[in-house]
Each structure stands twice: as structure tokens, then as C-alpha cells.
Motif scaffolding. Sequence first.
Motif, mmCIF file in Angstrom:
data_model
loop_
_atom_site.group_PDB
_atom_site.id
_atom_site.type_symbol
_atom_site.label_atom_id
_atom_site.label_comp_id
_atom_site.label_asym_id
_atom_site.label_seq_id
_atom_site.Cartn_x
_atom_site.Cartn_y
_atom_site.Cartn_z
ATOM 1 N N ARG A 47 0.834 -1.200 0.000
ATOM 2 C CA ARG A 47 0.000 0.000 0.000
ATOM 3 C C ARG A 47 0.869 1.251 0.000
ATOM 4 N NH1 ARG A 47 -3.632 -0.212 4.816
ATOM 5 N NH2 ARG A 47 -2.705 -2.200 5.331
ATOM 6 N N ALA A 48 0.376 2.285 -0.669
ATOM 7 C CA ALA A 48 1.118 3.540 -0.716
ATOM 8 C C ALA A 48 1.166 4.167 0.671
ATOM 9 C CB ALA A 48 0.466 4.508 -1.689
ATOM 10 N N PRO A 49 2.345 4.602 1.094
ATOM 11 C CA PRO A 49 2.418 5.316 2.363
ATOM 12 C C PRO A 49 1.670 6.643 2.251
ATOM 13 C CG PRO A 49 4.542 5.276 1.246
ATOM 14 C CD PRO A 49 3.607 4.462 0.425
ATOM 15 N N PHE A 50 1.151 7.105 3.352
ATOM 16 C CA PHE A 50 0.347 8.318 3.324
ATOM 17 C C PHE A 50 1.182 9.543 2.952
ATOM 18 C CE2 PHE A 50 -3.374 10.613 3.919
ATOM 19 C CZ PHE A 50 -3.098 11.753 4.635
ATOM 20 N N ARG A 51 2.328 9.752 3.562
ATOM 21 C CA ARG A 51 3.193 10.904 3.283
ATOM 22 C C ARG A 51 4.659 10.498 3.392
ATOM 23 N NH1 ARG A 51 0.001 14.167 0.653
ATOM 24 N NH2 ARG A 51 -1.911 14.478 1.756
ATOM 25 N N CYS A 52 5.516 11.194 2.660
ATOM 26 C CA CYS A 52 6.952 10.940 2.764
ATOM 27 C C CYS A 52 7.552 11.882 3.812
ATOM 28 C CB CYS A 52 7.622 11.135 1.408
ATOM 29 S SG CYS A 52 7.693 12.855 0.901
ATOM 30 N N GLU A 84 4.911 15.195 1.339
ATOM 31 C CA GLU A 84 4.242 14.990 0.051
ATOM 32 C C GLU A 84 3.732 13.558 -0.047
ATOM 33 O OE1 GLU A 84 3.698 17.307 -2.199
ATOM 34 O OE2 GLU A 84 4.836 18.849 -1.155
ATOM 35 N N LYS A 85 2.778 13.340 -0.931
ATOM 36 C CA LYS A 85 2.302 11.984 -1.180
ATOM 37 C C LYS A 85 3.287 11.318 -2.147
ATOM 38 C CE LYS A 85 -1.651 9.303 -2.604
ATOM 39 N NZ LYS A 85 -3.016 9.319 -3.098
ATOM 40 N N PRO A 86 3.842 10.164 -1.791
ATOM 41 C CA PRO A 86 4.798 9.495 -2.673
ATOM 42 C C PRO A 86 4.159 9.050 -3.986
ATOM 43 C CG PRO A 86 4.940 8.632 -0.461
ATOM 44 C CD PRO A 86 3.719 9.499 -0.516
ATOM 45 N N PHE A 104 8.428 0.982 -6.986
ATOM 46 C CA PHE A 104 8.660 1.500 -5.640
ATOM 47 C C PHE A 104 7.994 2.850 -5.491
ATOM 48 C CE2 PHE A 104 12.144 3.168 -8.175
ATOM 49 C CZ PHE A 104 12.295 4.470 -7.731
ATOM 50 N N TYR A 105 7.782 3.240 -4.239
ATOM 51 C CA TYR A 105 7.259 4.567 -3.935
ATOM 52 C C TYR A 105 8.429 5.476 -3.609
ATOM 53 C CZ TYR A 105 2.713 2.373 -3.613
ATOM 54 O OH TYR A 105 1.563 1.697 -3.905
ATOM 55 N N GLY A 106 8.384 6.677 -4.169
ATOM 56 C CA GLY A 106 9.423 7.657 -3.890
ATOM 57 C C GLY A 106 8.828 9.049 -3.816
ATOM 58 N N CYS A 107 9.569 9.953 -3.210
ATOM 59 C CA CYS A 107 9.118 11.334 -3.082
ATOM 60 C C CYS A 107 9.264 12.049 -4.415
ATOM 61 C CB CYS A 107 9.942 12.057 -2.022
ATOM 62 S SG CYS A 107 9.482 13.800 -1.868
ATOM 63 N N ILE A 108 8.255 12.798 -4.798
ATOM 64 C CA ILE A 108 8.292 13.541 -6.054
ATOM 65 C C ILE A 108 9.377 14.620 -6.028
ATOM 66 C CG2 ILE A 108 6.556 15.258 -5.439
ATOM 67 C CD1 ILE A 108 5.617 14.457 -8.519
ATOM 68 N N LYS A 160 14.804 11.609 0.923
ATOM 69 C CA LYS A 160 15.338 10.248 0.839
ATOM 70 C C LYS A 160 14.267 9.165 1.004
ATOM 71 C CE LYS A 160 19.572 11.673 0.510
ATOM 72 N NZ LYS A 160 20.169 11.794 -0.759
ATOM 73 N N PHE A 161 12.965 9.547 0.904
ATOM 74 C CA PHE A 161 11.933 8.551 1.101
ATOM 75 C C PHE A 161 11.945 7.532 -0.025
ATOM 76 C CE2 PHE A 161 7.863 6.620 0.570
ATOM 77 C CZ PHE A 161 7.600 6.190 1.856
#
Length: 115
Positions: free
Chosen positions: A14-19, A23-25, A40-44, A53-54
Motif C-alpha cells: 500500500r502507498a504510504p500516506f506521506r513521505c 508529500e504523497k509518494p 517502488f514509492y518515492g518522493c516527487i 530520501k523517502f
Amino acid sequence: MEASVSSSSSLRRRAPFRCYCGEKPVLVVSWTPENPGRRFYGCINYWVGRKCKFFQWRDDEICEHGKVLIPEQRQRIIRLEAEVARCYRREKFYTVALAFLLVICGICVFNCMGR
């Protein structure tokens, strides 16, 4: 035991809520040799200069065979897409050329009938 494995796996997907910067990853696809096609999920903000570094994998690790097969298939898809685009451009050219010839033939027939 199996239930805990599947639940921990589904939590990771599941997508993490915030990095770390709030921000929303975003979901990104890795094309490195070690992780081809792995999401993968990463910070915009990582790509716009603010180096948050999220990072969190969405997919499980890829087996060694997949690390070879996925890039090969990706290259094949890229080649096929390029071939389709060339065919489309060629078809469009021939369609325009045919329409132009039909107009010229129509003008010639109209001129011959008028004599």
C-alpha cells in the motif's frame, strides 16, 4: 503463519500516506540492472532538486531469471512500438498520397468532360 506473511506483504504494497517532506509518494518503476521493472514509492521532490530520501519497495524482489528476461522483453516491446509507429506513418503517407491522386484524377476527368 501464512496469514501473517500475506498481511505484512499487503501492508508493504500500500502507498504510504506521506513521505519525509510531507508529500504523497509517487509510484515509480526501477530500470536498474539489479531491479528491472520493480516498482517502488518515492518522493516527487527527489527529481526536482529537493533530495528527500523517502523510498519504499512496492514489489517483491525479482529472481535472477527475471533480471535477464524483463530487460530483454522491454527492449522487444520498444522495438515493436517503433515498428508500429513507422507502419502508421507509412500508412498515413499512402493515404494522403492516394487522396491527392484521386483529386488529380477527378480534375483530369472533369476537364476532359468539359471539352
